[in-house]
Design a protein around this motif. Structure first.
Motif, PDB file in Angstrom:
ATOM      1  N   ALA A 300       0.840  -1.202   0.000  1.00  0.00           N
ATOM      2  CA  ALA A 300       0.000   0.000   0.000  1.00  0.00           C
ATOM      3  C   ALA A 300       0.875   1.253   0.000  1.00  0.00           C
ATOM      4  CB  ALA A 300      -0.941  -0.015   1.206  1.00  0.00           C
ATOM      5  N   GLU A 305      -0.662   4.995  -1.434  1.00  0.00           N
ATOM      6  CA  GLU A 305      -2.043   5.191  -0.984  1.00  0.00           C
ATOM      7  C   GLU A 305      -2.041   5.787   0.414  1.00  0.00           C
ATOM      8  OE1 GLU A 305      -3.853   1.420  -0.834  1.00  0.00           O
ATOM      9  OE2 GLU A 305      -4.171   1.299  -2.991  1.00  0.00           O
TER      10      GLU A 305
ATOM     11  N   CYS B 145     -16.390  -4.754  -1.176  1.00  0.00           N
ATOM     12  CA  CYS B 145     -15.951  -3.623  -0.344  1.00  0.00           C
ATOM     13  C   CYS B 145     -16.853  -3.401   0.857  1.00  0.00           C
ATOM     14  CB  CYS B 145     -15.869  -2.341  -1.175  1.00  0.00           C
ATOM     15  SG  CYS B 145     -14.563  -2.389  -2.410  1.00  0.00           S
ATOM     16  N   CYS B 149     -12.949   0.505   1.187  1.00  0.00           N
ATOM     17  CA  CYS B 149     -12.853   0.692  -0.260  1.00  0.00           C
ATOM     18  C   CYS B 149     -11.526   1.388  -0.557  1.00  0.00           C
ATOM     19  CB  CYS B 149     -14.026   1.551  -0.717  1.00  0.00           C
ATOM     20  SG  CYS B 149     -13.811   2.279  -2.367  1.00  0.00           S
ATOM     21  N   PRO B 150     -10.841   0.976  -1.597  1.00  0.00           N
ATOM     22  CA  PRO B 150      -9.553   1.613  -1.882  1.00  0.00           C
ATOM     23  C   PRO B 150      -9.696   3.096  -2.251  1.00  0.00           C
ATOM     24  CG  PRO B 150     -10.134   0.019  -3.612  1.00  0.00           C
ATOM     25  CD  PRO B 150     -11.146  -0.124  -2.525  1.00  0.00           C
ATOM     26  N   ASP B 179     -15.070  -8.898   1.706  1.00  0.00           N
ATOM     27  CA  ASP B 179     -14.041  -7.950   2.159  1.00  0.00           C
ATOM     28  C   ASP B 179     -12.950  -7.943   1.077  1.00  0.00           C
ATOM     29  OD1 ASP B 179     -12.186  -6.373   3.493  1.00  0.00           O
ATOM     30  OD2 ASP B 179     -11.459  -8.035   4.728  1.00  0.00           O
ATOM     31  N   THR B 180     -13.195  -7.140   0.079  1.00  0.00           N
ATOM     32  CA  THR B 180     -12.373  -7.161  -1.133  1.00  0.00           C
ATOM     33  C   THR B 180     -10.906  -6.877  -0.848  1.00  0.00           C
ATOM     34  OG1 THR B 180     -14.352  -6.412  -2.273  1.00  0.00           O
ATOM     35  CG2 THR B 180     -12.272  -6.215  -3.479  1.00  0.00           C
ATOM     36  N   LEU B 181     -10.648  -5.964   0.066  1.00  0.00           N
ATOM     37  CA  LEU B 181      -9.265  -5.599   0.374  1.00  0.00           C
ATOM     38  C   LEU B 181      -8.611  -6.544   1.376  1.00  0.00           C
ATOM     39  CD1 LEU B 181      -9.389  -1.701   0.631  1.00  0.00           C
ATOM     40  CD2 LEU B 181      -9.033  -3.159  -1.367  1.00  0.00           C
ATOM     41  N   ILE B 183      -8.849  -6.448   4.503  1.00  0.00           N
ATOM     42  CA  ILE B 183      -8.306  -5.563   5.543  1.00  0.00           C
ATOM     43  C   ILE B 183      -9.173  -5.563   6.802  1.00  0.00           C
ATOM     44  CG2 ILE B 183      -9.509  -3.442   4.848  1.00  0.00           C
ATOM     45  CD1 ILE B 183      -6.814  -1.965   5.143  1.00  0.00           C
ATOM     46  N   THR B 212      -5.473 -10.919   2.673  1.00  0.00           N
ATOM     47  CA  THR B 212      -4.389  -9.972   2.400  1.00  0.00           C
ATOM     48  C   THR B 212      -3.653  -9.546   3.668  1.00  0.00           C
ATOM     49  OG1 THR B 212      -5.922  -9.225   0.715  1.00  0.00           O
ATOM     50  CG2 THR B 212      -3.881  -7.942   0.995  1.00  0.00           C
TER      51      THR B 212
END
Lengths: 310, 310
Positions: A300, A305, B145, B149-150, B179-181, B183, B212
């Protein structure tokens, strides 16, 4: 169940449990820099070496030299593992003020790991503990194989509680309960904690997870919900069997920090500094950097970011 | 809080979510063998492809051919991702009986991923869903997300619940919350589930975790304790960014099985068959085998140890 802690202390075992199985010698200067970086990142307990047989554990053979050279920081403790009186004397000579003793909760692992029964291991440790206390050292105890043993199979939580209590009787302030095989899941972890907590206050219990089956963080979550506030971990998830590429060792300090900070538990540790240290030591060891949260943080940052405030 | 389920259904997304970002083309024969092996291991829902733009996702360009060749097994469902009417028509032509629609819980990701607002994405999906239902297909919905969200940072659980409800209104039987990221941590996961469960029965909610930051299994544990009984995963933890060696993607089916079986949740899936499949597909992709529990199972078998009954 007990209240989840709002403040958690990590015991960084990377320099000891993490490095002890590395196939290639790790230079003393690298070890010293690793420990310094970890202390600078905010770790306040760093297990830095072991006064054990240099024949059996050659990576720890320089522990005496390491402790003599290691600059001490105020507020940081640097315990070492000590198996017997000879090890303790070497630790005292090297200026240590805290040491850790270890026993197994299972008979089979005790016999294979230290070639004596659980009962005999306690008898042998009694004079070590007495001498350490007389010298003013603080004492930590490790109980290994708290859920399963490679020789005996499932381990009775009552046996774990018994060994933990005996270590406390020897003067250990804190007892670290280790899932040596990394095979435990949340319910078995809870059962062990509840068994031990019937004999000892939860504040004196630490948990020590390996990530062999990918359960380290989930088991930490279960332990937090049992009121445990001290956890052992290793930067970069060091400690895996070096002959199985990518095999996971100790639960990674980086992943643990992501969990704890995400749950609002304060640690006083800077996750980015740990990630940078984890990538650095992995490179020095010629390994891929295996801590997921550390890799994700660095990736990241590489994409410049902004951190995501959750 | 809801009762923890005693039976859990896994939705295997390896052949789709796992492979879609691979840098090198994966031969159709390899995909077909992967799917067959997963079905033989006991997976009953296997997301096998996506009818999306072959320019944007070249790895899924052969989904039509794949579904025409894929031998169907009784009791196994093989849904595909469908973004629009053209995709749905292609899916119908290929003989599918279930498809999945997807939206984002965050505005920023919706704009970047599918180039329209959340509201517009629902408007566009309405005729797709209607046509699918009219053709007798079963429908699944994905919300991405769900925690962060990024582009937008933290995501409001109420927004997740709103999108989930809208997908249910379109006729989706099951809503998978992603939880797409990768995180999220346990508390944020619980907040999302509780927000969605105020609008939809928990039996209709599935969770979709990426690993991740190393939290996938812990987040699964938290979800189980919220009464969730359906989880998406990918064999070998496929799905990581292929340009970051070892970067983790979807939560590994292998690690998930170790958790579930350790907690006494039945899945009907054979962990060793999944581990063998995970090692096989990793080798075919030229990647190290990254699923910890799978590696540990194979390593134990290599040592001809008896499995440890806990």
């Amino acid at each position: 169940m007990a209240a989840r802690p709002t403040r958690v202390r990590l015991v960084e075992t990377g320099p000891r449990d993490g490095l002890q199985n590395e196939p290639m010698p790790v230079p003393l200067a690298v070890k010293l820099e690793l420990i310094e970086r970890l202390a600078a990142a905010g770790l306040t307990t760093i297990e830095a070496g072991a006064f054990v047989s240099p024949k059996r554990v050659p990576q720890m053979a320089d522990s005496g030299a390491l402790y003599r050279e290691l600059p001490r920081r105020a507020g940081v403790s640097y315990p070492a593992l000590v198996p017997n009186l000879a090890g303790l004397e070497a630790a005292l000579e090297a200026g240590l003020d805290s040491v850790a003793l270890f026993v197994s909760a299972s008979e089979g692992f005790s016999q294979h790991n230290i070639a004596c029964s659980r009962a005999d291991s306690l008898v042998r440790l009694a004079p070590v503990a007495a001498r350490a206390r007389a010298a003013g050292l603080s004492l930590r105890g490790y109980v290994s194989c708290i859920v399963a043993c490679p020789y005996d199979g499932a381990v009775d939580p009552a046996a774990v509680a018994e060994m933990a209590l005996r270590l406390a009787d020897l003067g250990c302030d804190e007892i670290s309960l280790g899932d040596t095989l990394g095979i435990a899941t949340a319910d078995s972890v809870r059962r062990v904690i509840e068994a031990v907590a019937r004999r000892l206050p939860r504040e004196r219990i630490a948990m020590h997870f390996h990530d062999t089956y990918g359960q380290g963080i989930a088991n930490t979550l279960a332990s937090l919900e049992e009121g445990i506030a001290t956890f052992d971990s290793a930067v970069a998830g060091l400690g895996g069997c070096p002959f199985a590429p990518g095999a996971s060792g100790n639960v990674a300090t980086e992943d643990l920090l992501h969990l704890l900070h995400g749950l609002g538990c304060e640690t006083g540790i800077d996750p980015m500094a740990v990630a940078v240290t984890g990538a650095w030591i992995s490179a020095r060891l010629g390994r891929p950097y295996a801590a997921r949260a550390g890799r994700a943080l660095l990736a990241a940052a590489a994409r410049t970011e902004a951190p995501i405030a959750l």
